[in-house]
Write a protein that holds these residues in place. Sequence first.
Motif, PDB file in Angstrom:
ATOM      1  N   UNK A 177       0.827  -1.211   0.000  1.00 45.52           N
ATOM      2  CA  UNK A 177       0.000   0.000   0.000  1.00 45.52           C
ATOM      3  C   UNK A 177       0.858   1.256   0.000  1.00 45.52           C
ATOM      4  N   UNK A 178       1.943   1.257   0.782  1.00 47.47           N
ATOM      5  CA  UNK A 178       2.809   2.439   0.828  1.00 47.47           C
ATOM      6  C   UNK A 178       3.420   2.726  -0.534  1.00 47.47           C
ATOM      7  N   UNK A 179       3.858   1.690  -1.236  1.00 50.44           N
ATOM      8  CA  UNK A 179       4.422   1.899  -2.563  1.00 50.44           C
ATOM      9  C   UNK A 179       3.405   2.406  -3.565  1.00 50.44           C
ATOM     10  N   UNK A 180       2.177   1.877  -3.493  1.00 48.38           N
ATOM     11  CA  UNK A 180       1.134   2.287  -4.442  1.00 48.38           C
ATOM     12  C   UNK A 180       0.725   3.739  -4.257  1.00 48.38           C
ATOM     13  N   UNK A 181       0.816   4.257  -3.043  1.00 45.96           N
ATOM     14  CA  UNK A 181       0.409   5.645  -2.798  1.00 45.96           C
ATOM     15  C   UNK A 181       1.221   6.626  -3.631  1.00 45.96           C
ATOM     16  N   UNK A 182       2.469   6.308  -3.903  1.00 49.17           N
ATOM     17  CA  UNK A 182       3.287   7.217  -4.716  1.00 49.17           C
ATOM     18  C   UNK A 182       3.170   6.906  -6.208  1.00 49.17           C
ATOM     19  N   UNK A 183       3.246   5.621  -6.571  1.00 49.00           N
ATOM     20  CA  UNK A 183       3.384   5.267  -7.983  1.00 49.00           C
ATOM     21  C   UNK A 183       2.079   5.412  -8.750  1.00 49.00           C
TER      22      UNK A 183
END
Length: 332
Positions: A177-183
């Motif tokens: 989830x943390x990675x998806x928030x930026x990408x």
Amino acid sequence: MSELSAVYLPEPTAGRLLGSWQLDLPALLLVALLGGLYGWGVVRVRRRGGSWPPARLAAFVLLGLGAIVVATMSGLAVYDRELFWPAAVQNVGLDLLAPLGLALGDPLRLAVEALPEGGAARVRRALTGRLVRLLTFPLVSTALVLATELTVYFTPYFATALRTGWLHELMYLHLLAAGCLFVLPVLTREQALPAWCTHPVRAALVFLDGIVDALPGLVVMTHGTLIAGAWYLHHAPPGSDVHHDQQLGGGAMLGIAELVAIPFLLTVLAQWARAERDGTAVMDRRLDAELAPAVPVAAPVAADGTAELVRPWWETEQGEVAERMRRQRPGD
């Protein structure tokens, strides 16, 4: 269990890593849910007479969902409780590689195109909501990715997750989830970022994010204290160098972060070039429309019966092209 009676897995060679798999039911359910929703969206778009690029479908399934499967069910998951470096590769794959694959599939645009008008409007309202805008604000989401990695490794989070199954699964979801928030907001064709986040700004932010993503690996690789040391000292196979194992894990994190940053940046640059090309095409069509010859009309006749001179169109019409023509002909 004493060291003499402990049962250790064989040395993790390349062949064993490729051939060792285990079922992770929560991860499998997540992959099935995401894949099912994405496939439903593609079918809906095609039934409406639209099309969805096969490259986006392949990126979502192979790179996005595939990275989740490999991280949670391959040999990396089999060995992650005995050696640190497979766990490190798992985590960085979920945090960086899987979000990139999911974002290349552009599920946000697919949802808007597949849903009815009311559903699409709700998706767009959700993307512009205060909480979502705060979490996906570029500097905030970058800080969240960095904070997630540092929290995992430099608090009891990781060591506790190795002992507690449900927390281990929650850590997987947290990293993803943390990675998806930026990408996701950066690569989607939907307007999910503030207006000032133009393509040049996005390219700069992605470059900055690549540097930030490399920091956890660098810190782990050079950190003098063992991460989850009590666990790995007890569970590592006999003869293993736990300190060297941690250095390998940090190096893998650093290398994968830099490798992921390259296609990420290239994708943003390609979107920038495509946007410039589309903008140029729109301007060309507009100029062609303004330069199109008008319908010929009869010249007006003066009182003495002679034809009046007709002034050139650029002297009588308004518009960008006419203004440019007047500046180019100062003596006319």
